[in-house]
Write a protein that holds these residues in place. Structure first.
Motif, PDB file in Angstrom:
ATOM      1  N   SER A  64      16.430  40.083 -57.911  1.00  0.00           N
ATOM      2  CA  SER A  64      15.120  40.508 -58.406  1.00  0.00           C
ATOM      3  C   SER A  64      14.153  39.328 -58.464  1.00  0.00           C
ATOM      4  O   SER A  64      12.993  39.424 -58.035  1.00  0.00           O
ATOM      5  CB  SER A  64      15.269  41.144 -59.786  1.00  0.00           C
ATOM      6  OG  SER A  64      14.018  41.489 -60.311  1.00  0.00           O
ATOM      7  N   GLU A  65      14.618  38.198 -58.954  1.00  0.00           N
ATOM      8  CA  GLU A  65      13.784  36.992 -59.033  1.00  0.00           C
ATOM      9  C   GLU A  65      13.427  36.483 -57.636  1.00  0.00           C
ATOM     10  O   GLU A  65      12.291  36.071 -57.390  1.00  0.00           O
ATOM     11  CB  GLU A  65      14.505  35.907 -59.833  1.00  0.00           C
ATOM     12  CG  GLU A  65      14.647  36.242 -61.304  1.00  0.00           C
ATOM     13  CD  GLU A  65      15.590  35.310 -62.045  1.00  0.00           C
ATOM     14  OE1 GLU A  65      16.240  34.451 -61.403  1.00  0.00           O
ATOM     15  OE2 GLU A  65      15.695  35.447 -63.276  1.00  0.00           O
ATOM     16  N   ALA A  66      14.388  36.510 -56.719  1.00  0.00           N
ATOM     17  CA  ALA A  66      14.133  36.047 -55.348  1.00  0.00           C
ATOM     18  C   ALA A  66      13.095  36.937 -54.665  1.00  0.00           C
ATOM     19  O   ALA A  66      12.189  36.441 -53.981  1.00  0.00           O
ATOM     20  CB  ALA A  66      15.437  36.031 -54.547  1.00  0.00           C
ATOM     21  N   ARG A  67      13.210  38.246 -54.855  1.00  0.00           N
ATOM     22  CA  ARG A  67      12.228  39.169 -54.267  1.00  0.00           C
ATOM     23  C   ARG A  67      10.838  38.896 -54.810  1.00  0.00           C
ATOM     24  O   ARG A  67       9.854  38.912 -54.060  1.00  0.00           O
ATOM     25  CB  ARG A  67      12.637  40.611 -54.540  1.00  0.00           C
ATOM     26  CG  ARG A  67      13.814  41.065 -53.715  1.00  0.00           C
ATOM     27  CD  ARG A  67      14.268  42.444 -54.123  1.00  0.00           C
ATOM     28  NE  ARG A  67      15.329  42.914 -53.240  1.00  0.00           N
ATOM     29  CZ  ARG A  67      16.202  43.837 -53.574  1.00  0.00           C
ATOM     30  NH1 ARG A  67      16.156  44.410 -54.776  1.00  0.00           N
ATOM     31  NH2 ARG A  67      17.131  44.207 -52.720  1.00  0.00           N
ATOM     32  N   GLU A  68      10.765  38.661 -56.098  1.00  0.00           N
ATOM     33  CA  GLU A  68       9.462  38.385 -56.734  1.00  0.00           C
ATOM     34  C   GLU A  68       8.837  37.114 -56.147  1.00  0.00           C
ATOM     35  O   GLU A  68       7.629  37.089 -55.858  1.00  0.00           O
ATOM     36  CB  GLU A  68       9.634  38.236 -58.237  1.00  0.00           C
ATOM     37  CG  GLU A  68       8.331  38.162 -58.999  1.00  0.00           C
ATOM     38  CD  GLU A  68       7.457  39.394 -58.875  1.00  0.00           C
ATOM     39  OE1 GLU A  68       6.226  39.234 -58.863  1.00  0.00           O
ATOM     40  OE2 GLU A  68       7.993  40.517 -58.773  1.00  0.00           O
ATOM     41  N   ARG A  69       9.624  36.084 -55.932  1.00  0.00           N
ATOM     42  CA  ARG A  69       9.105  34.828 -55.373  1.00  0.00           C
ATOM     43  C   ARG A  69       8.632  35.002 -53.923  1.00  0.00           C
ATOM     44  O   ARG A  69       7.705  34.327 -53.485  1.00  0.00           O
ATOM     45  CB  ARG A  69      10.149  33.726 -55.448  1.00  0.00           C
ATOM     46  CG  ARG A  69      10.404  33.198 -56.853  1.00  0.00           C
ATOM     47  CD  ARG A  69      11.287  31.971 -56.839  1.00  0.00           C
ATOM     48  NE  ARG A  69      12.613  32.219 -56.314  1.00  0.00           N
ATOM     49  CZ  ARG A  69      13.673  32.614 -57.039  1.00  0.00           C
ATOM     50  NH1 ARG A  69      13.539  32.836 -58.346  1.00  0.00           N
ATOM     51  NH2 ARG A  69      14.849  32.780 -56.479  1.00  0.00           N
ATOM     52  N   LEU A  70       9.259  35.900 -53.164  1.00  0.00           N
ATOM     53  CA  LEU A  70       8.926  36.075 -51.756  1.00  0.00           C
ATOM     54  C   LEU A  70       7.777  37.023 -51.503  1.00  0.00           C
ATOM     55  O   LEU A  70       7.193  37.018 -50.416  1.00  0.00           O
ATOM     56  CB  LEU A  70      10.152  36.572 -50.992  1.00  0.00           C
ATOM     57  CG  LEU A  70      11.166  35.513 -50.607  1.00  0.00           C
ATOM     58  CD1 LEU A  70      12.373  36.137 -49.926  1.00  0.00           C
ATOM     59  CD2 LEU A  70      10.555  34.449 -49.721  1.00  0.00           C
ATOM     60  N   ARG A  71       7.438  37.854 -52.460  1.00  0.00           N
ATOM     61  CA  ARG A  71       6.355  38.823 -52.253  1.00  0.00           C
ATOM     62  C   ARG A  71       5.028  38.110 -52.028  1.00  0.00           C
ATOM     63  O   ARG A  71       4.754  37.068 -52.585  1.00  0.00           O
ATOM     64  CB  ARG A  71       6.230  39.741 -53.466  1.00  0.00           C
ATOM     65  CG  ARG A  71       7.310  40.769 -53.542  1.00  0.00           C
ATOM     66  CD  ARG A  71       7.010  41.804 -54.605  1.00  0.00           C
ATOM     67  NE  ARG A  71       8.143  42.716 -54.692  1.00  0.00           N
ATOM     68  CZ  ARG A  71       9.072  42.672 -55.648  1.00  0.00           C
ATOM     69  NH1 ARG A  71       8.979  41.802 -56.620  1.00  0.00           N
ATOM     70  NH2 ARG A  71      10.068  43.527 -55.636  1.00  0.00           N
ATOM     71  N   ASP A  72       4.185  38.734 -51.221  1.00  0.00           N
ATOM     72  CA  ASP A  72       2.824  38.239 -51.015  1.00  0.00           C
ATOM     73  C   ASP A  72       2.055  38.338 -52.331  1.00  0.00           C
ATOM     74  O   ASP A  72       2.249  39.274 -53.106  1.00  0.00           O
ATOM     75  CB  ASP A  72       2.093  39.059 -49.959  1.00  0.00           C
ATOM     76  CG  ASP A  72       2.702  38.897 -48.567  1.00  0.00           C
ATOM     77  OD1 ASP A  72       3.371  37.877 -48.334  1.00  0.00           O
ATOM     78  OD2 ASP A  72       2.515  39.796 -47.738  1.00  0.00           O
ATOM     79  N   ASP A  73       1.181  37.384 -52.548  1.00  0.00           N
ATOM     80  CA  ASP A  73       0.289  37.454 -53.698  1.00  0.00           C
ATOM     81  C   ASP A  73      -0.694  38.603 -53.498  1.00  0.00           C
ATOM     82  O   ASP A  73      -1.180  38.820 -52.407  1.00  0.00           O
ATOM     83  CB  ASP A  73      -0.481  36.141 -53.884  1.00  0.00           C
ATOM     84  CG  ASP A  73       0.441  34.994 -54.260  1.00  0.00           C
ATOM     85  OD1 ASP A  73       1.497  35.250 -54.871  1.00  0.00           O
ATOM     86  OD2 ASP A  73       0.094  33.839 -53.950  1.00  0.00           O
ATOM     87  N   GLU A  74      -0.986  39.281 -54.566  1.00  0.00           N
ATOM     88  CA  GLU A  74      -1.913  40.407 -54.440  1.00  0.00           C
ATOM     89  C   GLU A  74      -3.325  40.016 -54.699  1.00  0.00           C
ATOM     90  O   GLU A  74      -3.777  39.098 -55.091  1.00  0.00           O
ATOM     91  CB  GLU A  74      -1.523  41.501 -55.445  1.00  0.00           C
ATOM     92  CG  GLU A  74      -0.198  42.102 -55.051  1.00  0.00           C
ATOM     93  CD  GLU A  74       0.195  43.252 -55.956  1.00  0.00           C
ATOM     94  OE1 GLU A  74      -0.694  43.903 -56.526  1.00  0.00           O
ATOM     95  OE2 GLU A  74       1.380  43.506 -56.072  1.00  0.00           O
TER      96      GLU A  74
END
Length: 74
Positions: A64-74
């Motif tokens: 979950s933390e890794a996915r959050e770090r990889l997501r594009d900034d909104e």
């Protein structure tokens, strides 16, 4: 962020490049040849050799933390 290195054969790299390029252009993730499946299995095996986290009791939190770090900034 820590780097992870894995090796691919030239054939694996070529097949994975085609697979990912097709997904990028068509937005459809579909195996079209058994070689794509084999290359993905080989990639998963290579990642298993260098990652301890998938076997951690904290896996759900870690991914979950890794996915959050990889997501594009909104």
């Amino acid at each position: 962020m820590e780097d992870v290195s894995i090796g691919l054969t030239k054939d694996e790299a070529l097949v994975l490049f085609e697979f990912l390029s097709r997904f990028s252009s068509q937005d459809v993730l579909e195996i079209q040849d058994q070689a794509e499946e084999r290359a993905l299995w080989n990639l998963a095996c290579s990642l298993e050799k260098v990652l301890a986290e998938p076997f951690s009791e904290r896996w759900v939190e870690i991914i979950s933390e890794a996915r959050e770090r990889l997501r594009d900034d909104e």
